[in-house]
Write a protein that holds these residues in place. Structure first.
Motif, short mmCIF file in Angstrom:
data_model
loop_
_atom_site.label_atom_id
_atom_site.label_comp_id
_atom_site.label_asym_id
_atom_site.label_seq_id
_atom_site.Cartn_x
_atom_site.Cartn_y
_atom_site.Cartn_z
N GLU A 104 -5.75 8.75 1.42
CA GLU A 104 -6.05 7.74 0.40
C GLU A 104 -5.03 6.61 0.50
O GLU A 104 -3.83 6.84 0.56
CB GLU A 104 -5.96 8.37 -0.98
CG GLU A 104 -6.17 7.40 -2.12
CD GLU A 104 -5.84 8.03 -3.45
OE1 GLU A 104 -6.77 8.56 -4.07
OE2 GLU A 104 -4.66 8.00 -3.84
N SER A 148 0.82 -1.21 0.00
CA SER A 148 0.00 0.00 0.00
C SER A 148 0.85 1.25 0.00
O SER A 148 1.94 1.28 0.59
CB SER A 148 -0.91 0.04 1.23
OG SER A 148 -1.93 -0.91 1.16
N ILE A 173 -9.76 -0.68 -8.64
CA ILE A 173 -9.30 0.32 -9.59
C ILE A 173 -8.85 -0.36 -10.88
O ILE A 173 -9.22 0.04 -11.97
CB ILE A 173 -8.14 1.15 -9.02
CG1 ILE A 173 -8.52 1.80 -7.71
CG2 ILE A 173 -7.64 2.18 -10.02
CD1 ILE A 173 -9.69 2.75 -7.79
N VAL A 213 -5.58 -3.70 -8.28
CA VAL A 213 -5.23 -2.48 -7.55
C VAL A 213 -6.54 -1.95 -6.97
O VAL A 213 -7.53 -1.82 -7.68
CB VAL A 213 -4.58 -1.44 -8.48
CG1 VAL A 213 -4.29 -0.16 -7.70
CG2 VAL A 213 -3.30 -1.99 -9.10
N GLU A 214 -6.50 -1.68 -5.67
CA GLU A 214 -7.69 -1.21 -4.97
C GLU A 214 -7.37 0.11 -4.27
O GLU A 214 -6.23 0.40 -3.98
CB GLU A 214 -8.12 -2.22 -3.90
CG GLU A 214 -8.39 -3.60 -4.43
CD GLU A 214 -8.50 -4.60 -3.30
OE1 GLU A 214 -9.62 -5.06 -3.03
OE2 GLU A 214 -7.46 -4.91 -2.69
N ARG A 215 -8.43 0.86 -3.96
CA ARG A 215 -8.25 2.13 -3.28
C ARG A 215 -9.35 2.30 -2.23
O ARG A 215 -10.49 1.90 -2.43
CB ARG A 215 -8.33 3.26 -4.29
CG ARG A 215 -8.03 4.62 -3.70
CD ARG A 215 -7.86 5.66 -4.79
NE ARG A 215 -6.59 5.39 -5.47
CZ ARG A 215 -6.38 5.58 -6.78
NH1 ARG A 215 -7.34 6.03 -7.54
NH2 ARG A 215 -5.21 5.32 -7.31
N THR A 249 -3.82 3.22 -1.54
CA THR A 249 -3.88 2.45 -2.77
C THR A 249 -3.07 1.19 -2.57
O THR A 249 -1.90 1.25 -2.18
CB THR A 249 -3.30 3.27 -3.95
OG1 THR A 249 -4.04 4.48 -4.07
CG2 THR A 249 -3.40 2.49 -5.25
N ARG A 250 -3.71 0.04 -2.79
CA ARG A 250 -3.07 -1.26 -2.53
C ARG A 250 -2.98 -2.08 -3.82
O ARG A 250 -3.98 -2.29 -4.50
CB ARG A 250 -3.87 -2.04 -1.49
CG ARG A 250 -3.27 -3.41 -1.19
CD ARG A 250 -3.95 -4.08 -0.04
NE ARG A 250 -5.30 -4.48 -0.39
CZ ARG A 250 -6.16 -5.02 0.46
NH1 ARG A 250 -5.83 -5.17 1.73
NH2 ARG A 250 -7.36 -5.36 0.06
#
Length: 128
Positions: A87, A76, A123, A101-103, A89-90
């Protein structure tokens, strides 16, 4: 602070309000052992004159799936926004291939006196 796999990163920045700083620690080792390594990001804030942990979340995970040779890695990054949100982002990889990719956003809750995460939202999901 345990930092088994390398140094942590220390930042001082205003997250909750512009006239007060918070302490942000990245890459603090949480767990390590046979085929697993987990680091965390932690935020400490001064509340009522005391230093209190107000956010804790994994910022890195590397593991070999038990009984297999398959590996999972999640990493992350964090970005502060002017609206006082944070924010996250992982990126997740499986056997060195990007899987998603997730947020999500962390926001300060005055009622709970800590940062509260929203849900992760997809994402990017590369085609198989």
């Amino acid at each position: 602070i345990k930092c088994w796999d390398g140094p942590y990163v220390f930042e001082i920045m205003p997250l909750r309000r512009s006239d007060g700083d918070d302490i942000v620690l990245h890459h603090v080792n949480y767990d390590h052992g046979s085929d697993i390594l987990i680091n965390q990001t932690r935020v400490f804030s001064i509340l009522g004159g005391k230093l209190v942990q107000t956010l804790v979340t994994e910022d890195y995970r590397s593991e070999v799936i038990w009984g297999t040779e398959n590996s999972l890695e999640q990493s992350s990054t964090f970005q502060r926004f002017p609206n006082k949100s944070l924010e996250e982002t992982r990126a997740s990889t499986y056997n060195d291939k990007l899987k998603k990719v997730e947020r999500r956003y962390w926001r300060w809750s005055e009622q709970k006196r800590k940062f509260v995460p929203g849900p992760f939202r997809l994402i990017v999901a590369p085609k198989p």
